[in-house]
Design an enzyme around this catalytic site. Structure first.
Site, short mmCIF file in Angstrom:
data_model
loop_
_atom_site.label_atom_id
_atom_site.label_comp_id
_atom_site.label_asym_id
_atom_site.label_seq_id
_atom_site.Cartn_x
_atom_site.Cartn_y
_atom_site.Cartn_z
N GLY A 150 15.85 1.88 -28.11
CA GLY A 150 16.67 1.35 -27.29
C GLY A 150 17.15 0.03 -27.49
CG HIS A 179 54.36 3.91 -44.82
ND1 HIS A 179 55.76 3.18 -45.06
CD2 HIS A 179 54.59 5.25 -44.70
CE1 HIS A 179 56.57 4.49 -44.54
NE2 HIS A 179 55.85 5.60 -44.32
CB CYS A 199 13.84 4.22 -32.89
SG CYS A 199 14.32 2.35 -33.43
CD1 TRP A 204 18.90 3.34 -38.62
CD2 TRP A 204 19.68 1.92 -37.10
NE1 TRP A 204 20.36 3.03 -39.04
CE2 TRP A 204 20.74 2.30 -37.75
CE3 TRP A 204 19.71 1.26 -35.97
CZ2 TRP A 204 21.80 1.49 -37.53
CZ3 TRP A 204 20.92 0.69 -35.73
CH2 TRP A 204 21.87 0.74 -36.41
CE LYS A 225 22.41 15.11 -37.42
NZ LYS A 225 23.50 15.07 -38.20
C1 F6R Z 1 28.65 11.40 -39.83
C2 F6R Z 1 27.68 11.36 -38.55
C3 F6R Z 1 28.47 10.62 -37.61
C4 F6R Z 1 28.36 11.51 -36.07
C5 F6R Z 1 28.29 10.36 -35.09
C6 F6R Z 1 28.37 11.06 -33.67
O1 F6R Z 1 28.31 12.38 -40.70
O2 F6R Z 1 27.16 12.25 -38.39
O3 F6R Z 1 29.37 10.05 -37.70
O4 F6R Z 1 29.28 12.32 -36.13
O5 F6R Z 1 27.44 9.55 -35.13
O6 F6R Z 1 27.44 11.64 -33.30
P1 F6R Z 1 27.17 12.82 -32.33
O7 F6R Z 1 27.99 13.94 -32.57
O8 F6R Z 1 25.71 13.20 -32.25
O9 F6R Z 1 27.52 12.27 -31.07
#
Ligand code: F6R
Length: 609
Positions: free
Chosen positions: A101, A505, A2, A74, A604
């Site tokens: 949140g 395996h 979000c 989101w 993101k």
């Molecule tokens: C994959 C991706 C996610 C982030 C994860 C951690 O391409 O972007 O797996 O790596 O959500 O995010 P950060 O690094 O911002 O803590």
């Protein structure tokens, strides 16, 4: 998870909100909405889908307003729909609220509010907040917000508008990020800094528990203890162009190509110009702290977790410190055994990942020193850690992480040889030769990027496969995991990364002529072994795509397709290997018609647990 954007000033708020939301769209993109005030009324526009859908709705209305709040969602509670899209209104339509949140006790609060006659229009957890504010609005807006927040359990960043106070936005945060951008007779609020850089480089980051009143000429902040407080302003050096696509079709592609610069910027921020000494500006570890380190725990999520796995190899290899890697969400709820002699390294691009933040808090409770490796200045993870090493990747907007990964690995390499030197486990000569190998990496990444056309052709051949295996050994194993994750998240092809030796395996049962197997067959100690693994795949009809070191003639006889990488130190080959894997995933996703910058179901910054 979000995105919130808000504006108060003299300009047309609607167009600024739409533009701000577009920049935040990578945080969520299943529905969106804005609330503005004009003629003493709240006006609400919402739509399901992308910000462009919302834009076409609002552009058909000619409404002038100088204050407003926007949200891109989101979904957590309630499916993506117009009713569940933010902003949400109270019963009278006088108060509008956006939220990022999760409110954990919303069911109980909702029951109590319904019993008092409040009418809910959505299935979200968020809507309880606006009704709680309505309950207390007779005490004034600020007090009503404060009283409402007292009842909440969970995490929030909120923005509130009230029609009777058409000159102010109230914001508050606990556990979810929120920044205020200071302008000239105008102010902005945003979930994160990249969306703000176009408007303001003067940023105030709210702390947990803070509540702020934002008007066009003033920002007044109150801390959790209710006293008025001054929070430091940070000057952000990211230039606005770095948050644009600059002619690339997608942010992901742009960010893949930015890696040579991102890596060199990161190295130069840490290594002095003589290329002989490492100085971490904000590490905050004294000589005594370093000599006390008996063990390292690296913790992170997703792609950052993969870079942590490479960090484990580096720390054990160069600094001879026992190290292990933990998924942040597992670590935080497992009563981990860490103490004052454990260094915890938390890795995060965004600096806002809820589980990584929780892992830091848990580690600190046990007395561990925590440093973070992070890409976003003064983010929550940075502020919670005892020290920080910044990656200088610039804003990463594409949802699939690329340049953050390679810069994190570069930092982990530097940290490991630094600790190796400090602990006298790495000779000066070896330290210097490792350092100079790292300096060669950005140029070698450029050479790998030059194979883009070839990688696109390979993507053509394999884009219809529904499964893929990625195999690697040593540092090549985390790189294989990362390659598989890239493919999964942007092309929706099922892919798995495995240590190559583990294949026999279990996963070997999956191999047939329909299974592309990407093998990292890089020069070094494990090369012979991995050739054996390729033979095992070939014997079962699998189609091998090999990543190999230039000059390797043997590999062309064993693999259907080969992508060559420049020679480098074995420990650093994972950085080079991941570049073609990013490009392969990108082109497969494009050929399958997927939206690479906004893959379904993803966001993101994962600011909820
Ligand atoms: C994959 C991706 C996610 C982030 C994860 C951690 O391409 O972007 O797996 O790596 O959500 O995010 P950060 O690094 O911002 O803590």
């Amino acid at each position: 998870m979000c995105g919130i954007f808000g504006y108060v000033g003299g300009k047309d708020s609607v167009s600024i909100l739409i533009e701000g939301l577009k920049k935040l769209e990578y945080r969520g993109y299943d529905s969106a909405g804005i609330a503005t005030i004009s003629n003493k009324k709240i006006h609400l526009e919402k739509s399901v889908g992308k910000i462009a859908d919302l834009e076409s709705i609002v552009s058909s209305k000619s409404r002038i307003s100088h204050i407003g709040l926007g949200h891109t969602r989101w979904a957590t509670h309630g499916q993506p729909s117009k009713e569940n899209a933010h902003p949400h209104l109270d019963c009278t339509g006088s108060i509008a609220l956006v939220h990022n949140g999760i409110i954990e006790n919303y069911e109980e609060l909702k029951r109590a509010l319904c019993a008092k006659g409040h009418v809910f229009r959505s299935q979200t957890d968020t809507e309880v907040i606006v009704h709680l504010i309505e309950e207390n609005i007779r005490h004034g807006l600020e007090n009503a917000v404060k009283l409402a927040l007292k009842k909440l359990k969970g995490s929030y960043a909120i923005g509130v508008l009230y029609k009777n106070n058409p000159d102010k936005i109230i914001v508050a945060r606990k556990g979810s990020p929120l920044v205020i951008g200071i302008g000239e007779k105008e102010n902005f609020i945003s979930s994160d800094i990249p969306a703000m850089v176009k408007y303001s480089s003067r940023i105030i980051t709210l702390e947990d528990g803070d509540i702020a009143t934002v008007t066009k000429s003033k920002v007044k902040i109150f801390s959790a203890t209710k006293t008025s407080i001054k929070r430091e302003e940070t000057l952000i050096s990211w230039d606005p162009i770095s948050a644009e696509k600059s002619g690339y079709a997608h942010f992901m592609l742009k960010e893949i190509h930015e890696q040579p610069k991102a890596i060199i910027d990161t190295i130069k921020d840490i290594v002095d110009p003589s290329k002989k000494n490492i100085k971490f500006k904000h590490l905050n570890l004294k000589e005594k702290d370093i000599s006390n380190i008996k063990r390292v725990v690296l913790t992170a999520c997703g792609t950052s977790w993969h870079s942590a796995l490479i960090g484990e190899y580096y720390l054990e290899y160069y600094a001879k410190i026992p190290s292990e890697v933990e998924y942040a969400a597992e670590f935080r709820y497992r009563m981990p055994i860490v103490d004052k002699n454990t260094l915890v390294i938390a890795i995060s691009q965004s600096g806002e990942t809820a589980d990584t933040l929780g892992a830091i808090q848990e580690a600190k409770k046990h007395g561990a020193k925590v440093i973070s490796i992070c890409n976003v200045f003064s983010s929550s993870i940075v502020r919670e850690s005892d020290g920080v090493i910044y990656t200088m990747a610039g804003p990463e907007i594409g949802v699939a992480s690329t340049k953050a990964f390679t810069t994190q690995v570069a930092v982990l390499f530097l940290l490991s040889i630094f600790l190796g030197r400090k602990k006298n486990r790495l000779s000066k000569a070896k330290f210097l030769s490792r350092l100079s190998s790292l300096f060669e990496i950005p140029h070698k990444v450029e050479q790998v990027l030059a194979s883009e056309d070839k990688i696109e052709k390979i993507a053509d051949k394999y884009c219809n496969a529904n499964n893929a295996l990625y195999l690697g050994r040593g540092e090549g194993f985390p790189a294989a995991l990362e390659g598989a994750l890239k493919l999964k998240e942007i092309s929706y092809v099922h892919a798995e990364g495995y240590p190559a030796a583990e294949m026999k395996h279990g996963p070997i049962a999956l191999i047939d002529e329909n299974m592309p197997v990407v093998v990292l067959a890089l020069a070094g100690r494990r090369y012979e072994k991995i050739l054996g693994n390729i033979e095992e795949v070939n014997a079962r009809g699998g189609r091998v795509i090999a990543l190999a070191t230039e000059g390797d003639r043997l590999i062309t006889k064993k693999a259907k397709d080969v992508i060559f990488l420049p020679k480098t130190r074995e420990t650093l080959s994972a950085i080079l290997a991941v570049i073609p894997l990013q490009l392969l995933a990108y082109y497969i996703a494009i050929k399958r018609g997927c939206h690479v910058d906004q893959p379904r179901n993803l966001a993101k910054s994962v600011t909820v647990e």
